[in-house]
Design a protein around this motif. Structure first.
Motif, short mmCIF file in Angstrom:
data_model
loop_
_atom_site.label_atom_id
_atom_site.label_comp_id
_atom_site.label_asym_id
_atom_site.label_seq_id
_atom_site.Cartn_x
_atom_site.Cartn_y
_atom_site.Cartn_z
N ARG A 1 0.82 -1.22 0.00
CA ARG A 1 0.00 0.00 0.00
C ARG A 1 0.85 1.26 0.00
N ASP A 2 2.16 1.09 0.05
CA ASP A 2 3.09 2.20 0.07
C ASP A 2 2.83 3.10 -1.14
N SER A 3 2.41 4.33 -0.90
CA SER A 3 1.98 5.14 -2.03
C SER A 3 3.17 5.59 -2.88
N ALA A 4 4.37 5.66 -2.27
CA ALA A 4 5.56 6.01 -3.02
C ALA A 4 5.78 4.97 -4.12
N LEU A 5 5.31 3.78 -3.86
CA LEU A 5 5.43 2.70 -4.82
C LEU A 5 4.39 2.87 -5.93
N ALA A 6 3.21 3.37 -5.53
CA ALA A 6 2.11 3.45 -6.49
C ALA A 6 2.32 4.55 -7.52
N LYS A 7 2.93 5.65 -7.11
CA LYS A 7 3.02 6.80 -8.00
C LYS A 7 3.75 6.51 -9.31
N PRO A 8 4.96 5.94 -9.24
CA PRO A 8 5.60 5.61 -10.52
C PRO A 8 4.81 4.58 -11.33
N LEU A 9 4.05 3.75 -10.65
CA LEU A 9 3.24 2.77 -11.38
C LEU A 9 2.13 3.46 -12.16
N VAL A 10 1.56 4.50 -11.55
CA VAL A 10 0.52 5.26 -12.25
C VAL A 10 1.11 5.90 -13.50
N GLU A 11 2.32 6.48 -13.36
CA GLU A 11 2.98 7.09 -14.52
C GLU A 11 3.27 6.05 -15.59
N GLU A 12 3.72 4.89 -15.14
CA GLU A 12 4.05 3.83 -16.08
C GLU A 12 2.80 3.38 -16.84
N LEU A 13 1.67 3.35 -16.13
CA LEU A 13 0.41 2.97 -16.78
C LEU A 13 0.07 3.96 -17.89
N ARG A 14 0.27 5.26 -17.61
CA ARG A 14 0.00 6.29 -18.64
C ARG A 14 0.80 6.00 -19.89
N ARG A 15 2.09 5.63 -19.67
CA ARG A 15 2.97 5.40 -20.82
C ARG A 15 2.61 4.12 -21.56
N ALA A 16 2.09 3.16 -20.80
CA ALA A 16 1.82 1.85 -21.42
C ALA A 16 0.58 1.89 -22.32
N VAL A 17 -0.35 2.81 -22.04
CA VAL A 17 -1.57 2.85 -22.85
C VAL A 17 -1.28 3.64 -24.13
N THR A 18 -1.09 2.92 -25.23
CA THR A 18 -0.73 3.58 -26.49
C THR A 18 -1.88 3.56 -27.49
N LYS A 19 -2.92 2.77 -27.18
CA LYS A 19 -4.12 2.81 -28.03
C LYS A 19 -5.34 2.49 -27.17
N PRO A 20 -6.53 2.83 -27.67
CA PRO A 20 -7.73 2.59 -26.86
C PRO A 20 -7.90 1.11 -26.54
N LEU A 21 -8.27 0.83 -25.31
CA LEU A 21 -8.46 -0.58 -24.94
C LEU A 21 -9.54 -0.71 -23.87
N ARG A 22 -10.23 -1.84 -23.94
CA ARG A 22 -11.28 -2.15 -22.99
C ARG A 22 -10.91 -3.43 -22.26
N VAL A 23 -10.88 -3.35 -20.95
CA VAL A 23 -10.49 -4.50 -20.13
C VAL A 23 -11.65 -4.86 -19.21
N MET A 24 -11.94 -6.16 -19.12
CA MET A 24 -12.97 -6.58 -18.18
C MET A 24 -12.34 -7.12 -16.91
N GLU A 25 -12.75 -6.56 -15.76
CA GLU A 25 -12.34 -7.19 -14.50
C GLU A 25 -13.48 -8.15 -14.16
N ILE A 26 -13.16 -9.44 -14.14
CA ILE A 26 -14.20 -10.47 -14.02
C ILE A 26 -14.76 -10.52 -12.61
#
Ligand code: SF4
Lengths: 87, 362
Positions: free
Chosen positions: B8-33
């Motif tokens: 839950r360490d938020s210092a860990l989460a922040k770079p992950l959020v940035e990385e997610l921004r970079r990883a999304v390069t085209k529109p995508l739909r994901v289902m959480e089952i």
């Protein structure tokens, strides 16, 4: 319904191959000992291992090292991000 | 408890959020089952940080929500019988059937007990020898092995006043039914953590291949969720489709073989009714003949009644990812957690309940 918190095993009873024995472990939940069933755990735990519990049954056991390795992987992913994105 | 703080360490989460921004390069739909994922995603504020172009839809992984109205009616009918005490997981208590809920049955005198574990239901049978204790078996792969173990324990201890009504369901089967519908445009699956703990991450391989679907098995903490979404976005962005497991602290590739063996001892595959999805071949489990003494449907000679779905409720479509709760005219107005019309608002894992609890300010 899913409780994701691994709990530390403090004692183990029963024979993993004999379902007529009481297959039970005690886990440490915030300093309180709680009994859980081991009937369906994937690997029979030793004292000191951790288990993930669902509806009173341990479903997965893991040694401390495994859990720590997982944290290290997450950290690595975080550290491999360029610094300018951290602000 | 040390682990959890790390995740839950938020210092860990922040770079992950940035990385997610970079990883999304085209529109995508994901289902959480999984309903637990739906809740965790809201609770951790993941929806508010989703990059443009990434859409999350909720799937059929809330066991109470997919319980058909006719099963609910049968449950309530059983609770009303004299000499019967039903034991349930708490989420089921307020789910409406065609006429009222177990909670209403309980207030008119039916014996309804909420238990934490099926083993507690077996204790109820031991402590109430003059009654028949019926455990209402509702759940997916994670829950079924414990119920199987409880039936085996009842047999070993020669307890004769304990039975289970099995409406147990398996998760890959409805996914197959959903994904073959071209109207549902899904690029990837966030695969359920604890179902996968039992069936193994490898169980998703056939779906990944057949429907060219990115599949990632993920946990429930912030970092788990973010890492899962990053890998899904990368797989889809690079067209490198496979099954990845980022929840190895609970999930192995081959799954929990001891649990699978326990389930196979007691249960066999059967056709099963799902709310919203109808009857899906071999998507459920029934009790084997060898254990018929523990089968409520046989001991109480039950035939499923014709049931009415709650009027105006879109639960069925929400479970298929076809509608969101806000598209239901009753959402948060006539239908709220304290006065629910459909099961998706009752269950703590229901999509409507999640939107109601966390989604207000979106
Ligand atoms: S808001 Fe209520 S009535 Fe509408 S779909 Fe959800 S559960 Fe059904």
């Amino acid at each position: 319904m899913c409780l994701a918190i691994p709990m530390r095993v403090t004692s183990v009873e029963g024979d993993p191959n004999d379902f007529t024995t009481n297959q039970i472990a005690t886990v440490d939940a915030d300093g309180i000992g709680r009994q859980i069933r081991l009937d369906i755990v994937d690997h029979w735990p030793a004292v000191g291992d951790y288990v993930i519990i669902h509806a009173g049954f341990a479903i997965h056991s893991l040694v401390e090292e495994e859990a720590l390795k997982n944290i290290a992987l997450l950290r690595e992913l975080a550290e491999n991000t360029p610094d300018e994105l951290l602000s | 408890m040390k682990y959890l703080d790390e995740y839950r360490d938020s210092a860990l989460a922040k770079p992950l959020v940035e990385e997610l921004r970079r990883a999304v390069t085209k529109p995508l739909r994901v289902m959480e089952i999984c309903g637990s994922h739906t809740m965790a995603i809201f609770r951790n504020g993941i929806r508010s940080i989703l990059p443009d172009g990434m859409e999350l839809v909720s799937g059929p992984g809330c066991p109470v929500c997919v319980t058909s109205a006719s099963h609910m009616d049968a449950f309530i009918g059983m609770a009303d019988r004299p000499g019967v005490r039903v034991a349930i997981f708490g989420d089921l208590f307020r789910v409406p059937g065609s006429h009222g809920s177990l909670s209403e049955a309980s207030s008119r005198g039916a014996k309804v007990e909420i238990v934490y574990s099926p083993m507690d239901a077996l204790d109820l049978a031991v402590n109430n020898p003059d009654e028949l204790v019926v455990f209402l078996g509702v759940g997916f792969e994670t829950t079924t092995p414990g119920i199987a173990a409880t039936i085996l324990a009842a047999k070993n201890k020669n307890i004769k006043n304990f039975v289970v009504f099995s409406t147990h369901k398996t998760i890959p089967a409805p996914m197959e039914a959903l994904l073959s519908d071209p109207a549902l445009q899904i690029d990837g699956l966030l695969c359920p953590g604890h179902v996968s703990s039992i069936i193994g991450a490898g169980a998703w391989e056939p779906l990944a291949q057949k429907y060219h679907l990115a599949c990632v098995v993920g946990g429930f903490e912030t970092a788990d969720l973010l890492k899962s979404l990053i890998l899904l976005a990368r797989q889809i962005g690079n067209n490198d489709i496979k099954v990845e497991n980022v929840y190895p602290r609970a999930v192995s590739w081959e799954g929990n073989l001891r649990a699978a063996k326990m389930v196979a001892e007691i249960f066999e595959p059967a056709d099963m009714d799902w709310r919203g999805l109808g009857r899906i071949p071999l998507s459920g489990l029934k009790i084997r003949e060898k254990y018929a003494d523990f089968d409520a449907e046989i001991r109480l000679d039950i035939t499923l009644p014709e049931a009415q779905e709650p009027k105006g409720c879109l639960c069925g479509n929400i479970l298929k990812g076809m509608n969101t709760p806000r598209e239901c005219p009753l959402f948060s107005s006539r239908c709220t957690p304290s006065n629910p019309i459909g099961p998706c608002m009752v269950s703590s894992e229901g999509t409507c309940a999640a939107y109601h609890k966390y989604g207000q300010d979106e």
